[in-house]
Design an enzyme around this catalytic site. Sequence first.
Site, PDB file in Angstrom:
ATOM      1  CB  THR A  76      -1.056   0.057   1.252  1.00  0.00           C
ATOM      2  OG1 THR A  76      -1.696  -0.980   1.224  1.00  0.00           O
ATOM      3  CG2 THR A  76      -1.686   1.111   1.426  1.00  0.00           C
ATOM      4  CB  SER A 204       3.989  -6.723  -0.202  1.00  0.00           C
ATOM      5  OG  SER A 204       3.507  -6.705   1.222  1.00  0.00           O
ATOM      6  CG  HIS A 206       1.221  -9.303   2.589  1.00  0.00           C
ATOM      7  ND1 HIS A 206       1.572  -8.087   1.774  1.00  0.00           N
ATOM      8  CD2 HIS A 206      -0.069  -9.576   1.927  1.00  0.00           C
ATOM      9  CE1 HIS A 206       0.504  -8.076   0.767  1.00  0.00           C
ATOM     10  NE2 HIS A 206      -0.284  -8.908   1.121  1.00  0.00           N
ATOM     11  CB  CYS A 327     -22.997 -10.285   0.586  1.00  0.00           C
ATOM     12  SG  CYS A 327     -24.444 -10.261  -0.047  1.00  0.00           S
TER      13      CYS A 327
END
Lengths: 388, 211
Positions: A76, A204, A206, A327
């Site tokens: 990010t 990244s 992760h 949802c």
Amino acid sequence: MYERLIYLDNAAATRMDERVLEAMRPYFFDVYAVATSQFGYSIGLDAREALENARARIAAALGAEPEEFIFTSGDTESSNLAIKGVALALGDKKGRHLITTPIEDFPVLHSMRTLERQGFRVTYLRVDETGRVDLDHLRESITPETILVSIQTANQEIGTLQDIRAIGEICREKGVLFHTDATHAFTRVPIDVREVPVDLITVSAHTIHGPKGIGGLYIRKGTPIKKIMDGGFQEFDLRPGLENIPGAVGFAKAVELVTPEETARLQRMRDRLLERLLNEIPHTRLNGHPIYRLPHNANVSFRFVEGESLLLHLDMRGIAVSTGSACFSRSLEASHVILGIGGDHERAHGSIRFTFGRYNKEEEVGVVVEAVKEIVHELRRISPLGKE
Amino acid sequence: MPLPYSEIVMEHFRNPRNVGRIEDADAKAVEGSPACGDMVAVYLKVDPETHVITDIKFESYGCASNIATGSIITELAKGKTLEEAKKITWKQASDALGGLPPLKVHCSVLAVDALRAAIENYEERHGLVKEREPTTVEFVRKRLKHVMNPLVGLDIIRTKLVKEIEVKDGVVRVVLDIPPDHQFASVMKEDIEEKLGHRWDVKQVIVEFAG
């Protein structure tokens, strides 16, 4: 802790490798000092050495020089810095136009939106139904005011790989900087900056069994970029803040633990899963490209079924996946990726992403296929759709 | 952390009651659409003398709260007269389920709407209704009380998000006091269009953002 968990959401986060933790441990308990200047005390010099060593190893994996790679808190921050940093450096000098795609991940997409609110113009390139960028549209969209093209290496949801080399060559030819978000491709689909003309790369830890909270940005030598956060002079005066040395060391270790053999093993599991799901369950379709896709990503839409229901039923059986259903999302909006490749809401709602990692075992594929089959059958039984 | 769904919700989600179709139903209604992500169909068998709901079934294309609300609503309505069943509210359904998360009101209110629509459908077909109600500003306001603000789980009238309502020549214009890039702008817009678009005297629904 989680008995018989089958974890297939490795694109979101991965289990850290014990060997990564072992590599990091000394930098929490023994060499915990700040990475001092070259005239500092010994423990600080040792910390600096560890940081620079980690930097060099990750840079090497990209074919880059050590001073072309800076550490950040993750993808990010890397993408924010790449896009806003270039805008800050070139917005007044060269122009206020940027180019991207509508299916980028949120760090890129939302950085672009912020710049749009500040008066920059952004072109969102056409992508085909598999998510591949229209290169002619890219070529004709570049203007003398264009300062940056940002196109991901691989898509976070549907796994589609872009032709990064061709995109880079177009940008190079037109004299425009090129940033790519390689969060989901790095190490699994190698990229070498000596061969591919790319100026900025987001990566990244992760996604590759490294620690959370550490990422990096490759910045080709001479790229005009300004820091977007104020503080000290760390990371070549581009990213202030106390260096995360355990994170950097863990990241470097994680990069080295990924092997082509392992990636091939993940791909075999993925291929088997896809083949069985698509052949054994009616009304299913693959989202993304059949060939140009991440080796460890499968994304399938099941018609007449809503993704959150499917996800919860799978969770009750100890299987963790992700869905593009509205949802399930925090904004109650359907996946912008599936809508972006021309899919309808129904296709997004019924989409499930399966992403493999180091700790998945071959025998899990069969368990998952059987579970999905049963649940989809049951949910279709209670669905008002797809009966006639 | 546990799921934000109560034990009762999960129980109904796992084992929904009264699932399926009634082939010779006396009335049926479908609310929602595949496009908006959730859909509920309700089928009724009604005693023509007493107007008691003797059988009720539902089908759901939706998330856990949608399925659970469909299930509980059939249990609540079975054995009631049409007049009684018409008065079942989302709140009652939610209470019977041990509560629903605010974010999920949008998905669960459909089942309540579908039950009401099925009853109206029966009443229309059996000459139990007077005249068709015209779409007025007051009517729109009433309908918007069923459009939820997902941030708080309360309707958009109560949370004062509706700035203006205009009804003219079959065109309904609703102005919301939120910016167009609000997290839930498109969800609320779709919801409003869905609640009013199918009305017999409505040609177009326009939702504007003035925040």
